[in-house]
Design an enzyme around this catalytic site. Structure first.
Site, PDB file in Angstrom:
ATOM      1  N   ASP A 184      15.229   3.136   4.642  1.00 29.15           N
ATOM      2  CA  ASP A 184      14.216   2.446   3.827  1.00 29.15           C
ATOM      3  C   ASP A 184      14.823   1.762   2.600  1.00 29.15           C
ATOM      4  O   ASP A 184      14.479   0.620   2.285  1.00 29.15           O
ATOM      5  CB  ASP A 184      13.118   3.435   3.386  1.00 29.15           C
ATOM      6  CG  ASP A 184      12.236   3.865   4.548  1.00 29.15           C
ATOM      7  OD1 ASP A 184      12.591   3.578   5.705  1.00 29.15           O
ATOM      8  OD2 ASP A 184      11.199   4.508   4.305  1.00 29.15           O
ATOM      9  N   GLY A 196       7.079   1.550   3.252  1.00 22.33           N
ATOM     10  CA  GLY A 196       8.280   1.527   2.421  1.00 22.33           C
ATOM     11  C   GLY A 196       8.029   1.311   0.947  1.00 22.33           C
ATOM     12  O   GLY A 196       8.909   0.832   0.228  1.00 22.33           O
ATOM     13  N   SER A 197       6.816   1.694   0.453  1.00 24.78           N
ATOM     14  CA  SER A 197       6.537   1.437  -0.964  1.00 24.78           C
ATOM     15  C   SER A 197       7.460   2.245  -1.876  1.00 24.78           C
ATOM     16  O   SER A 197       7.965   1.727  -2.873  1.00 24.78           O
ATOM     17  CB  SER A 197       5.073   1.726  -1.303  1.00 24.78           C
ATOM     18  OG  SER A 197       4.803   3.101  -1.202  1.00 24.78           O
ATOM     19  N   SER A 198       7.735   3.504  -1.538  1.00 24.81           N
ATOM     20  CA  SER A 198       8.550   4.311  -2.457  1.00 24.81           C
ATOM     21  C   SER A 198       9.970   3.767  -2.518  1.00 24.81           C
ATOM     22  O   SER A 198      10.572   3.704  -3.598  1.00 24.81           O
ATOM     23  CB  SER A 198       8.523   5.792  -2.086  1.00 24.81           C
ATOM     24  OG  SER A 198       9.098   5.996  -0.824  1.00 24.81           O
ATOM     25  N   ALA A 199      10.520   3.337  -1.375  1.00 20.46           N
ATOM     26  CA  ALA A 199      11.882   2.782  -1.394  1.00 20.46           C
ATOM     27  C   ALA A 199      11.909   1.476  -2.181  1.00 20.46           C
ATOM     28  O   ALA A 199      12.820   1.243  -2.973  1.00 20.46           O
ATOM     29  CB  ALA A 199      12.371   2.541   0.031  1.00 20.46           C
ATOM     30  N   ALA A 200      10.886   0.636  -1.993  1.00 19.36           N
ATOM     31  CA  ALA A 200      10.862  -0.648  -2.707  1.00 19.36           C
ATOM     32  C   ALA A 200      10.809  -0.406  -4.219  1.00 19.36           C
ATOM     33  O   ALA A 200      11.502  -1.073  -4.998  1.00 19.36           O
ATOM     34  CB  ALA A 200       9.663  -1.480  -2.251  1.00 19.36           C
ATOM     35  N   PRO A 222       0.842  -1.204   0.000  1.00 13.61           N
ATOM     36  CA  PRO A 222       0.000   0.000   0.000  1.00 13.61           C
ATOM     37  C   PRO A 222       0.875   1.251   0.000  1.00 13.61           C
ATOM     38  O   PRO A 222       1.908   1.265   0.682  1.00 13.61           O
ATOM     39  CB  PRO A 222      -0.783  -0.109   1.313  1.00 13.61           C
ATOM     40  CG  PRO A 222      -0.647  -1.513   1.769  1.00 13.61           C
ATOM     41  CD  PRO A 222       0.591  -2.081   1.154  1.00 13.61           C
ATOM     42  N   GLY A 249       3.618   4.327   5.114  1.00 12.62           N
ATOM     43  CA  GLY A 249       4.700   3.980   6.039  1.00 12.62           C
ATOM     44  C   GLY A 249       5.255   2.581   5.880  1.00 12.62           C
ATOM     45  O   GLY A 249       6.028   2.118   6.714  1.00 12.62           O
TER      46      GLY A 249
HETATM   47  C1  MEV Z   1      10.272   6.591   7.244  1.00 11.88           C
HETATM   48  O1  MEV Z   1       9.980   5.259   6.846  1.00 11.88           O
HETATM   49  C2  MEV Z   1      11.236   6.617   8.395  1.00 11.88           C
HETATM   50  C3  MEV Z   1      11.657   8.001   8.881  1.00 11.88           C
HETATM   51  O2  MEV Z   1      12.545   7.774   9.994  1.00 11.88           O
HETATM   52  C4  MEV Z   1      12.356   8.812   7.811  1.00 11.88           C
HETATM   53  C5  MEV Z   1      13.722   8.245   7.421  1.00 11.88           C
HETATM   54  O3  MEV Z   1      14.302   7.431   8.147  1.00 11.88           O
HETATM   55  O4  MEV Z   1      14.218   8.686   6.368  1.00 11.88           O
HETATM   56  C6  MEV Z   1      10.470   8.808   9.402  1.00 11.88           C
END
Ligand code: MEV
Length: 331
Positions: A157, A112-116, A106, A110
């Site tokens: 991420d 991690g979709s954009s990093a994946a 999703p 939070g």
């Molecule tokens: C986001 O998944 C985690 C944060 O700590 C930002 C980051 O580590 O870049 C909020």
């Protein structure tokens, strides 16, 4: 011929936000993945197509032209174009690429979709041009894309999406992979409220700059808690882990990143016997996680749904980024 790469989403057990400044974050890769297929074009454009993320469009000399888009996702698109160009520059290639992006993670909650998606893009483009990119290089190049989306990300991420498994990540020190004896049962509760990690990280910075005498000690406490949490995790001490998750949620609330919806889901889980429950990721909406004994998981899920959340059970996955070539005719 084309190349495909997949990379996992993640949850943060401890250390979100504090990891931007100090101390470790403890991250777990989960079995929801993003997949990117890269193929060559006859021109020099980058064309990105993603039904799941709700956009498609072209990049020409840094200019973006949307073809379809349910909402403006220019920064996400730009991140993938930047990661693609970085890979090609690293390999000395000047070419055009089509990217097809699919994701079971999703978005903007939070996990991690954009990093994946960035990591899978980097790896797929590397594979397309026979770049033999190491995991270290994939993580490093995809971090350039992450910066476009998030401004000042910690690098946590993209590291977990690259390597998978369970990880201690600290800015400047890099990552350490961890092994656990026993599986840990987690439930995710999704508020379904999308938010931007960039805005949340910036919001914490504003609060910290205005109140350093109060916010700095909270950040130090979270950093220390993250290290203590790691020790409890390695010992398999679920009760201590739960306590620390609850305390961490309180500290994250104190720096302004929880919301009423997140608190509702956290308390819904605790009422049904969760050993610990906290928001995960940048907060401001998005997801929370609950740790519980196996026999309480179903009731916790029901309670999350009754509080208007979406519940998901996820497993930790050891599988980080994976690439493969697809010959014409394969799928
Ligand atoms: C986001 O998944 C985690 C944060 O700590 C930002 C980051 O580590 O870049 C909020």
């Amino acid at each position: 011929m084309s190349a495909e790469a997949t990379a996992p989403g993640k949850i943060i057990l401890f250390g979100e936000h504090s990891v931007v400044y100090k101390g470790p974050a403890i991250l777990l890769a989960v079995d929801r993945r993003a997949t990117v297929t890269a193929s060559r074009r006859d021109d020099k454009r980058i064309y990105i197509d993603s039904e799941d993320l709700g956009f498609s469009g072209y990049f020409d000399d840094g200019e973006y032209t949307a073809v379809t888009g349910k909402e403006w996702r220019g920064r996400n698109m730009m991140a993938l174009a930047v990661a693609t160009r970085k890979v090609m520059a690293h390999l000395g290639v000047d070419a055009g690429v089509n990217l097809k992006v699919r994701s079971m993670i999703p978005i903007a909650v939070g996990l991690g979709s954009s990093a994946a998606v960035c990591v899978a893009t980097t790896a797929a483009v590397g594979e397309l041009f026979d770049g033999n990119l190491t995991k270290e290089k994939i993580s490093e190049l995809s971090f350039e894309g992450e910066k476009v989306i998030h401004g000042n990300p910690s690098g946590a991420d993209n590291s977990i999406a690259t390597y998978g498994g369970i990880m201690r990540y600290e800015r400047g020190e890099g990552l350490k992979r961890l092994r656990l004896e026993n599986a840990l049962p987690f439930v995710i509760g999704n508020t379904r409220r999308k938010r931007s990690t960039r805005n949340m990280v910036e919001g914490v910075k504003v609060l910290k700059d205005r109140n350093p005498e109060v916010v700095d000690p909270i950040i130090y406490t979270m950093a220390g808690l993250s290290q203590t949490g790691l020790d409890a995790l390695l010992r398999g001490d679920k009760h201590k882990l739960g306590d620390l998750m609850n305390i961490n949620h309180g500290l994250l609330s104190a720096i302004g990143v929880s919301t009423i919806e997140l608190d509702d889901l956290v308390y819904a889980a605790r009422q049904e016997g969760a050993l610990g429950a906290k928001l995960t990721g940048a907060g401001g909406g998005g997801c929370m996680i609950a740790l519980a004994e196996e026999e309480n998981l179903s009731n916790i899920e029901k309670s999350i749904r009754a509080s208007r959340g979406q519940s998901m059970r996820v497993n930790v996955t050891d599988e980080g980024v994976k690439t493969r070539k697809i010959e014409n005719g394969d799928s």
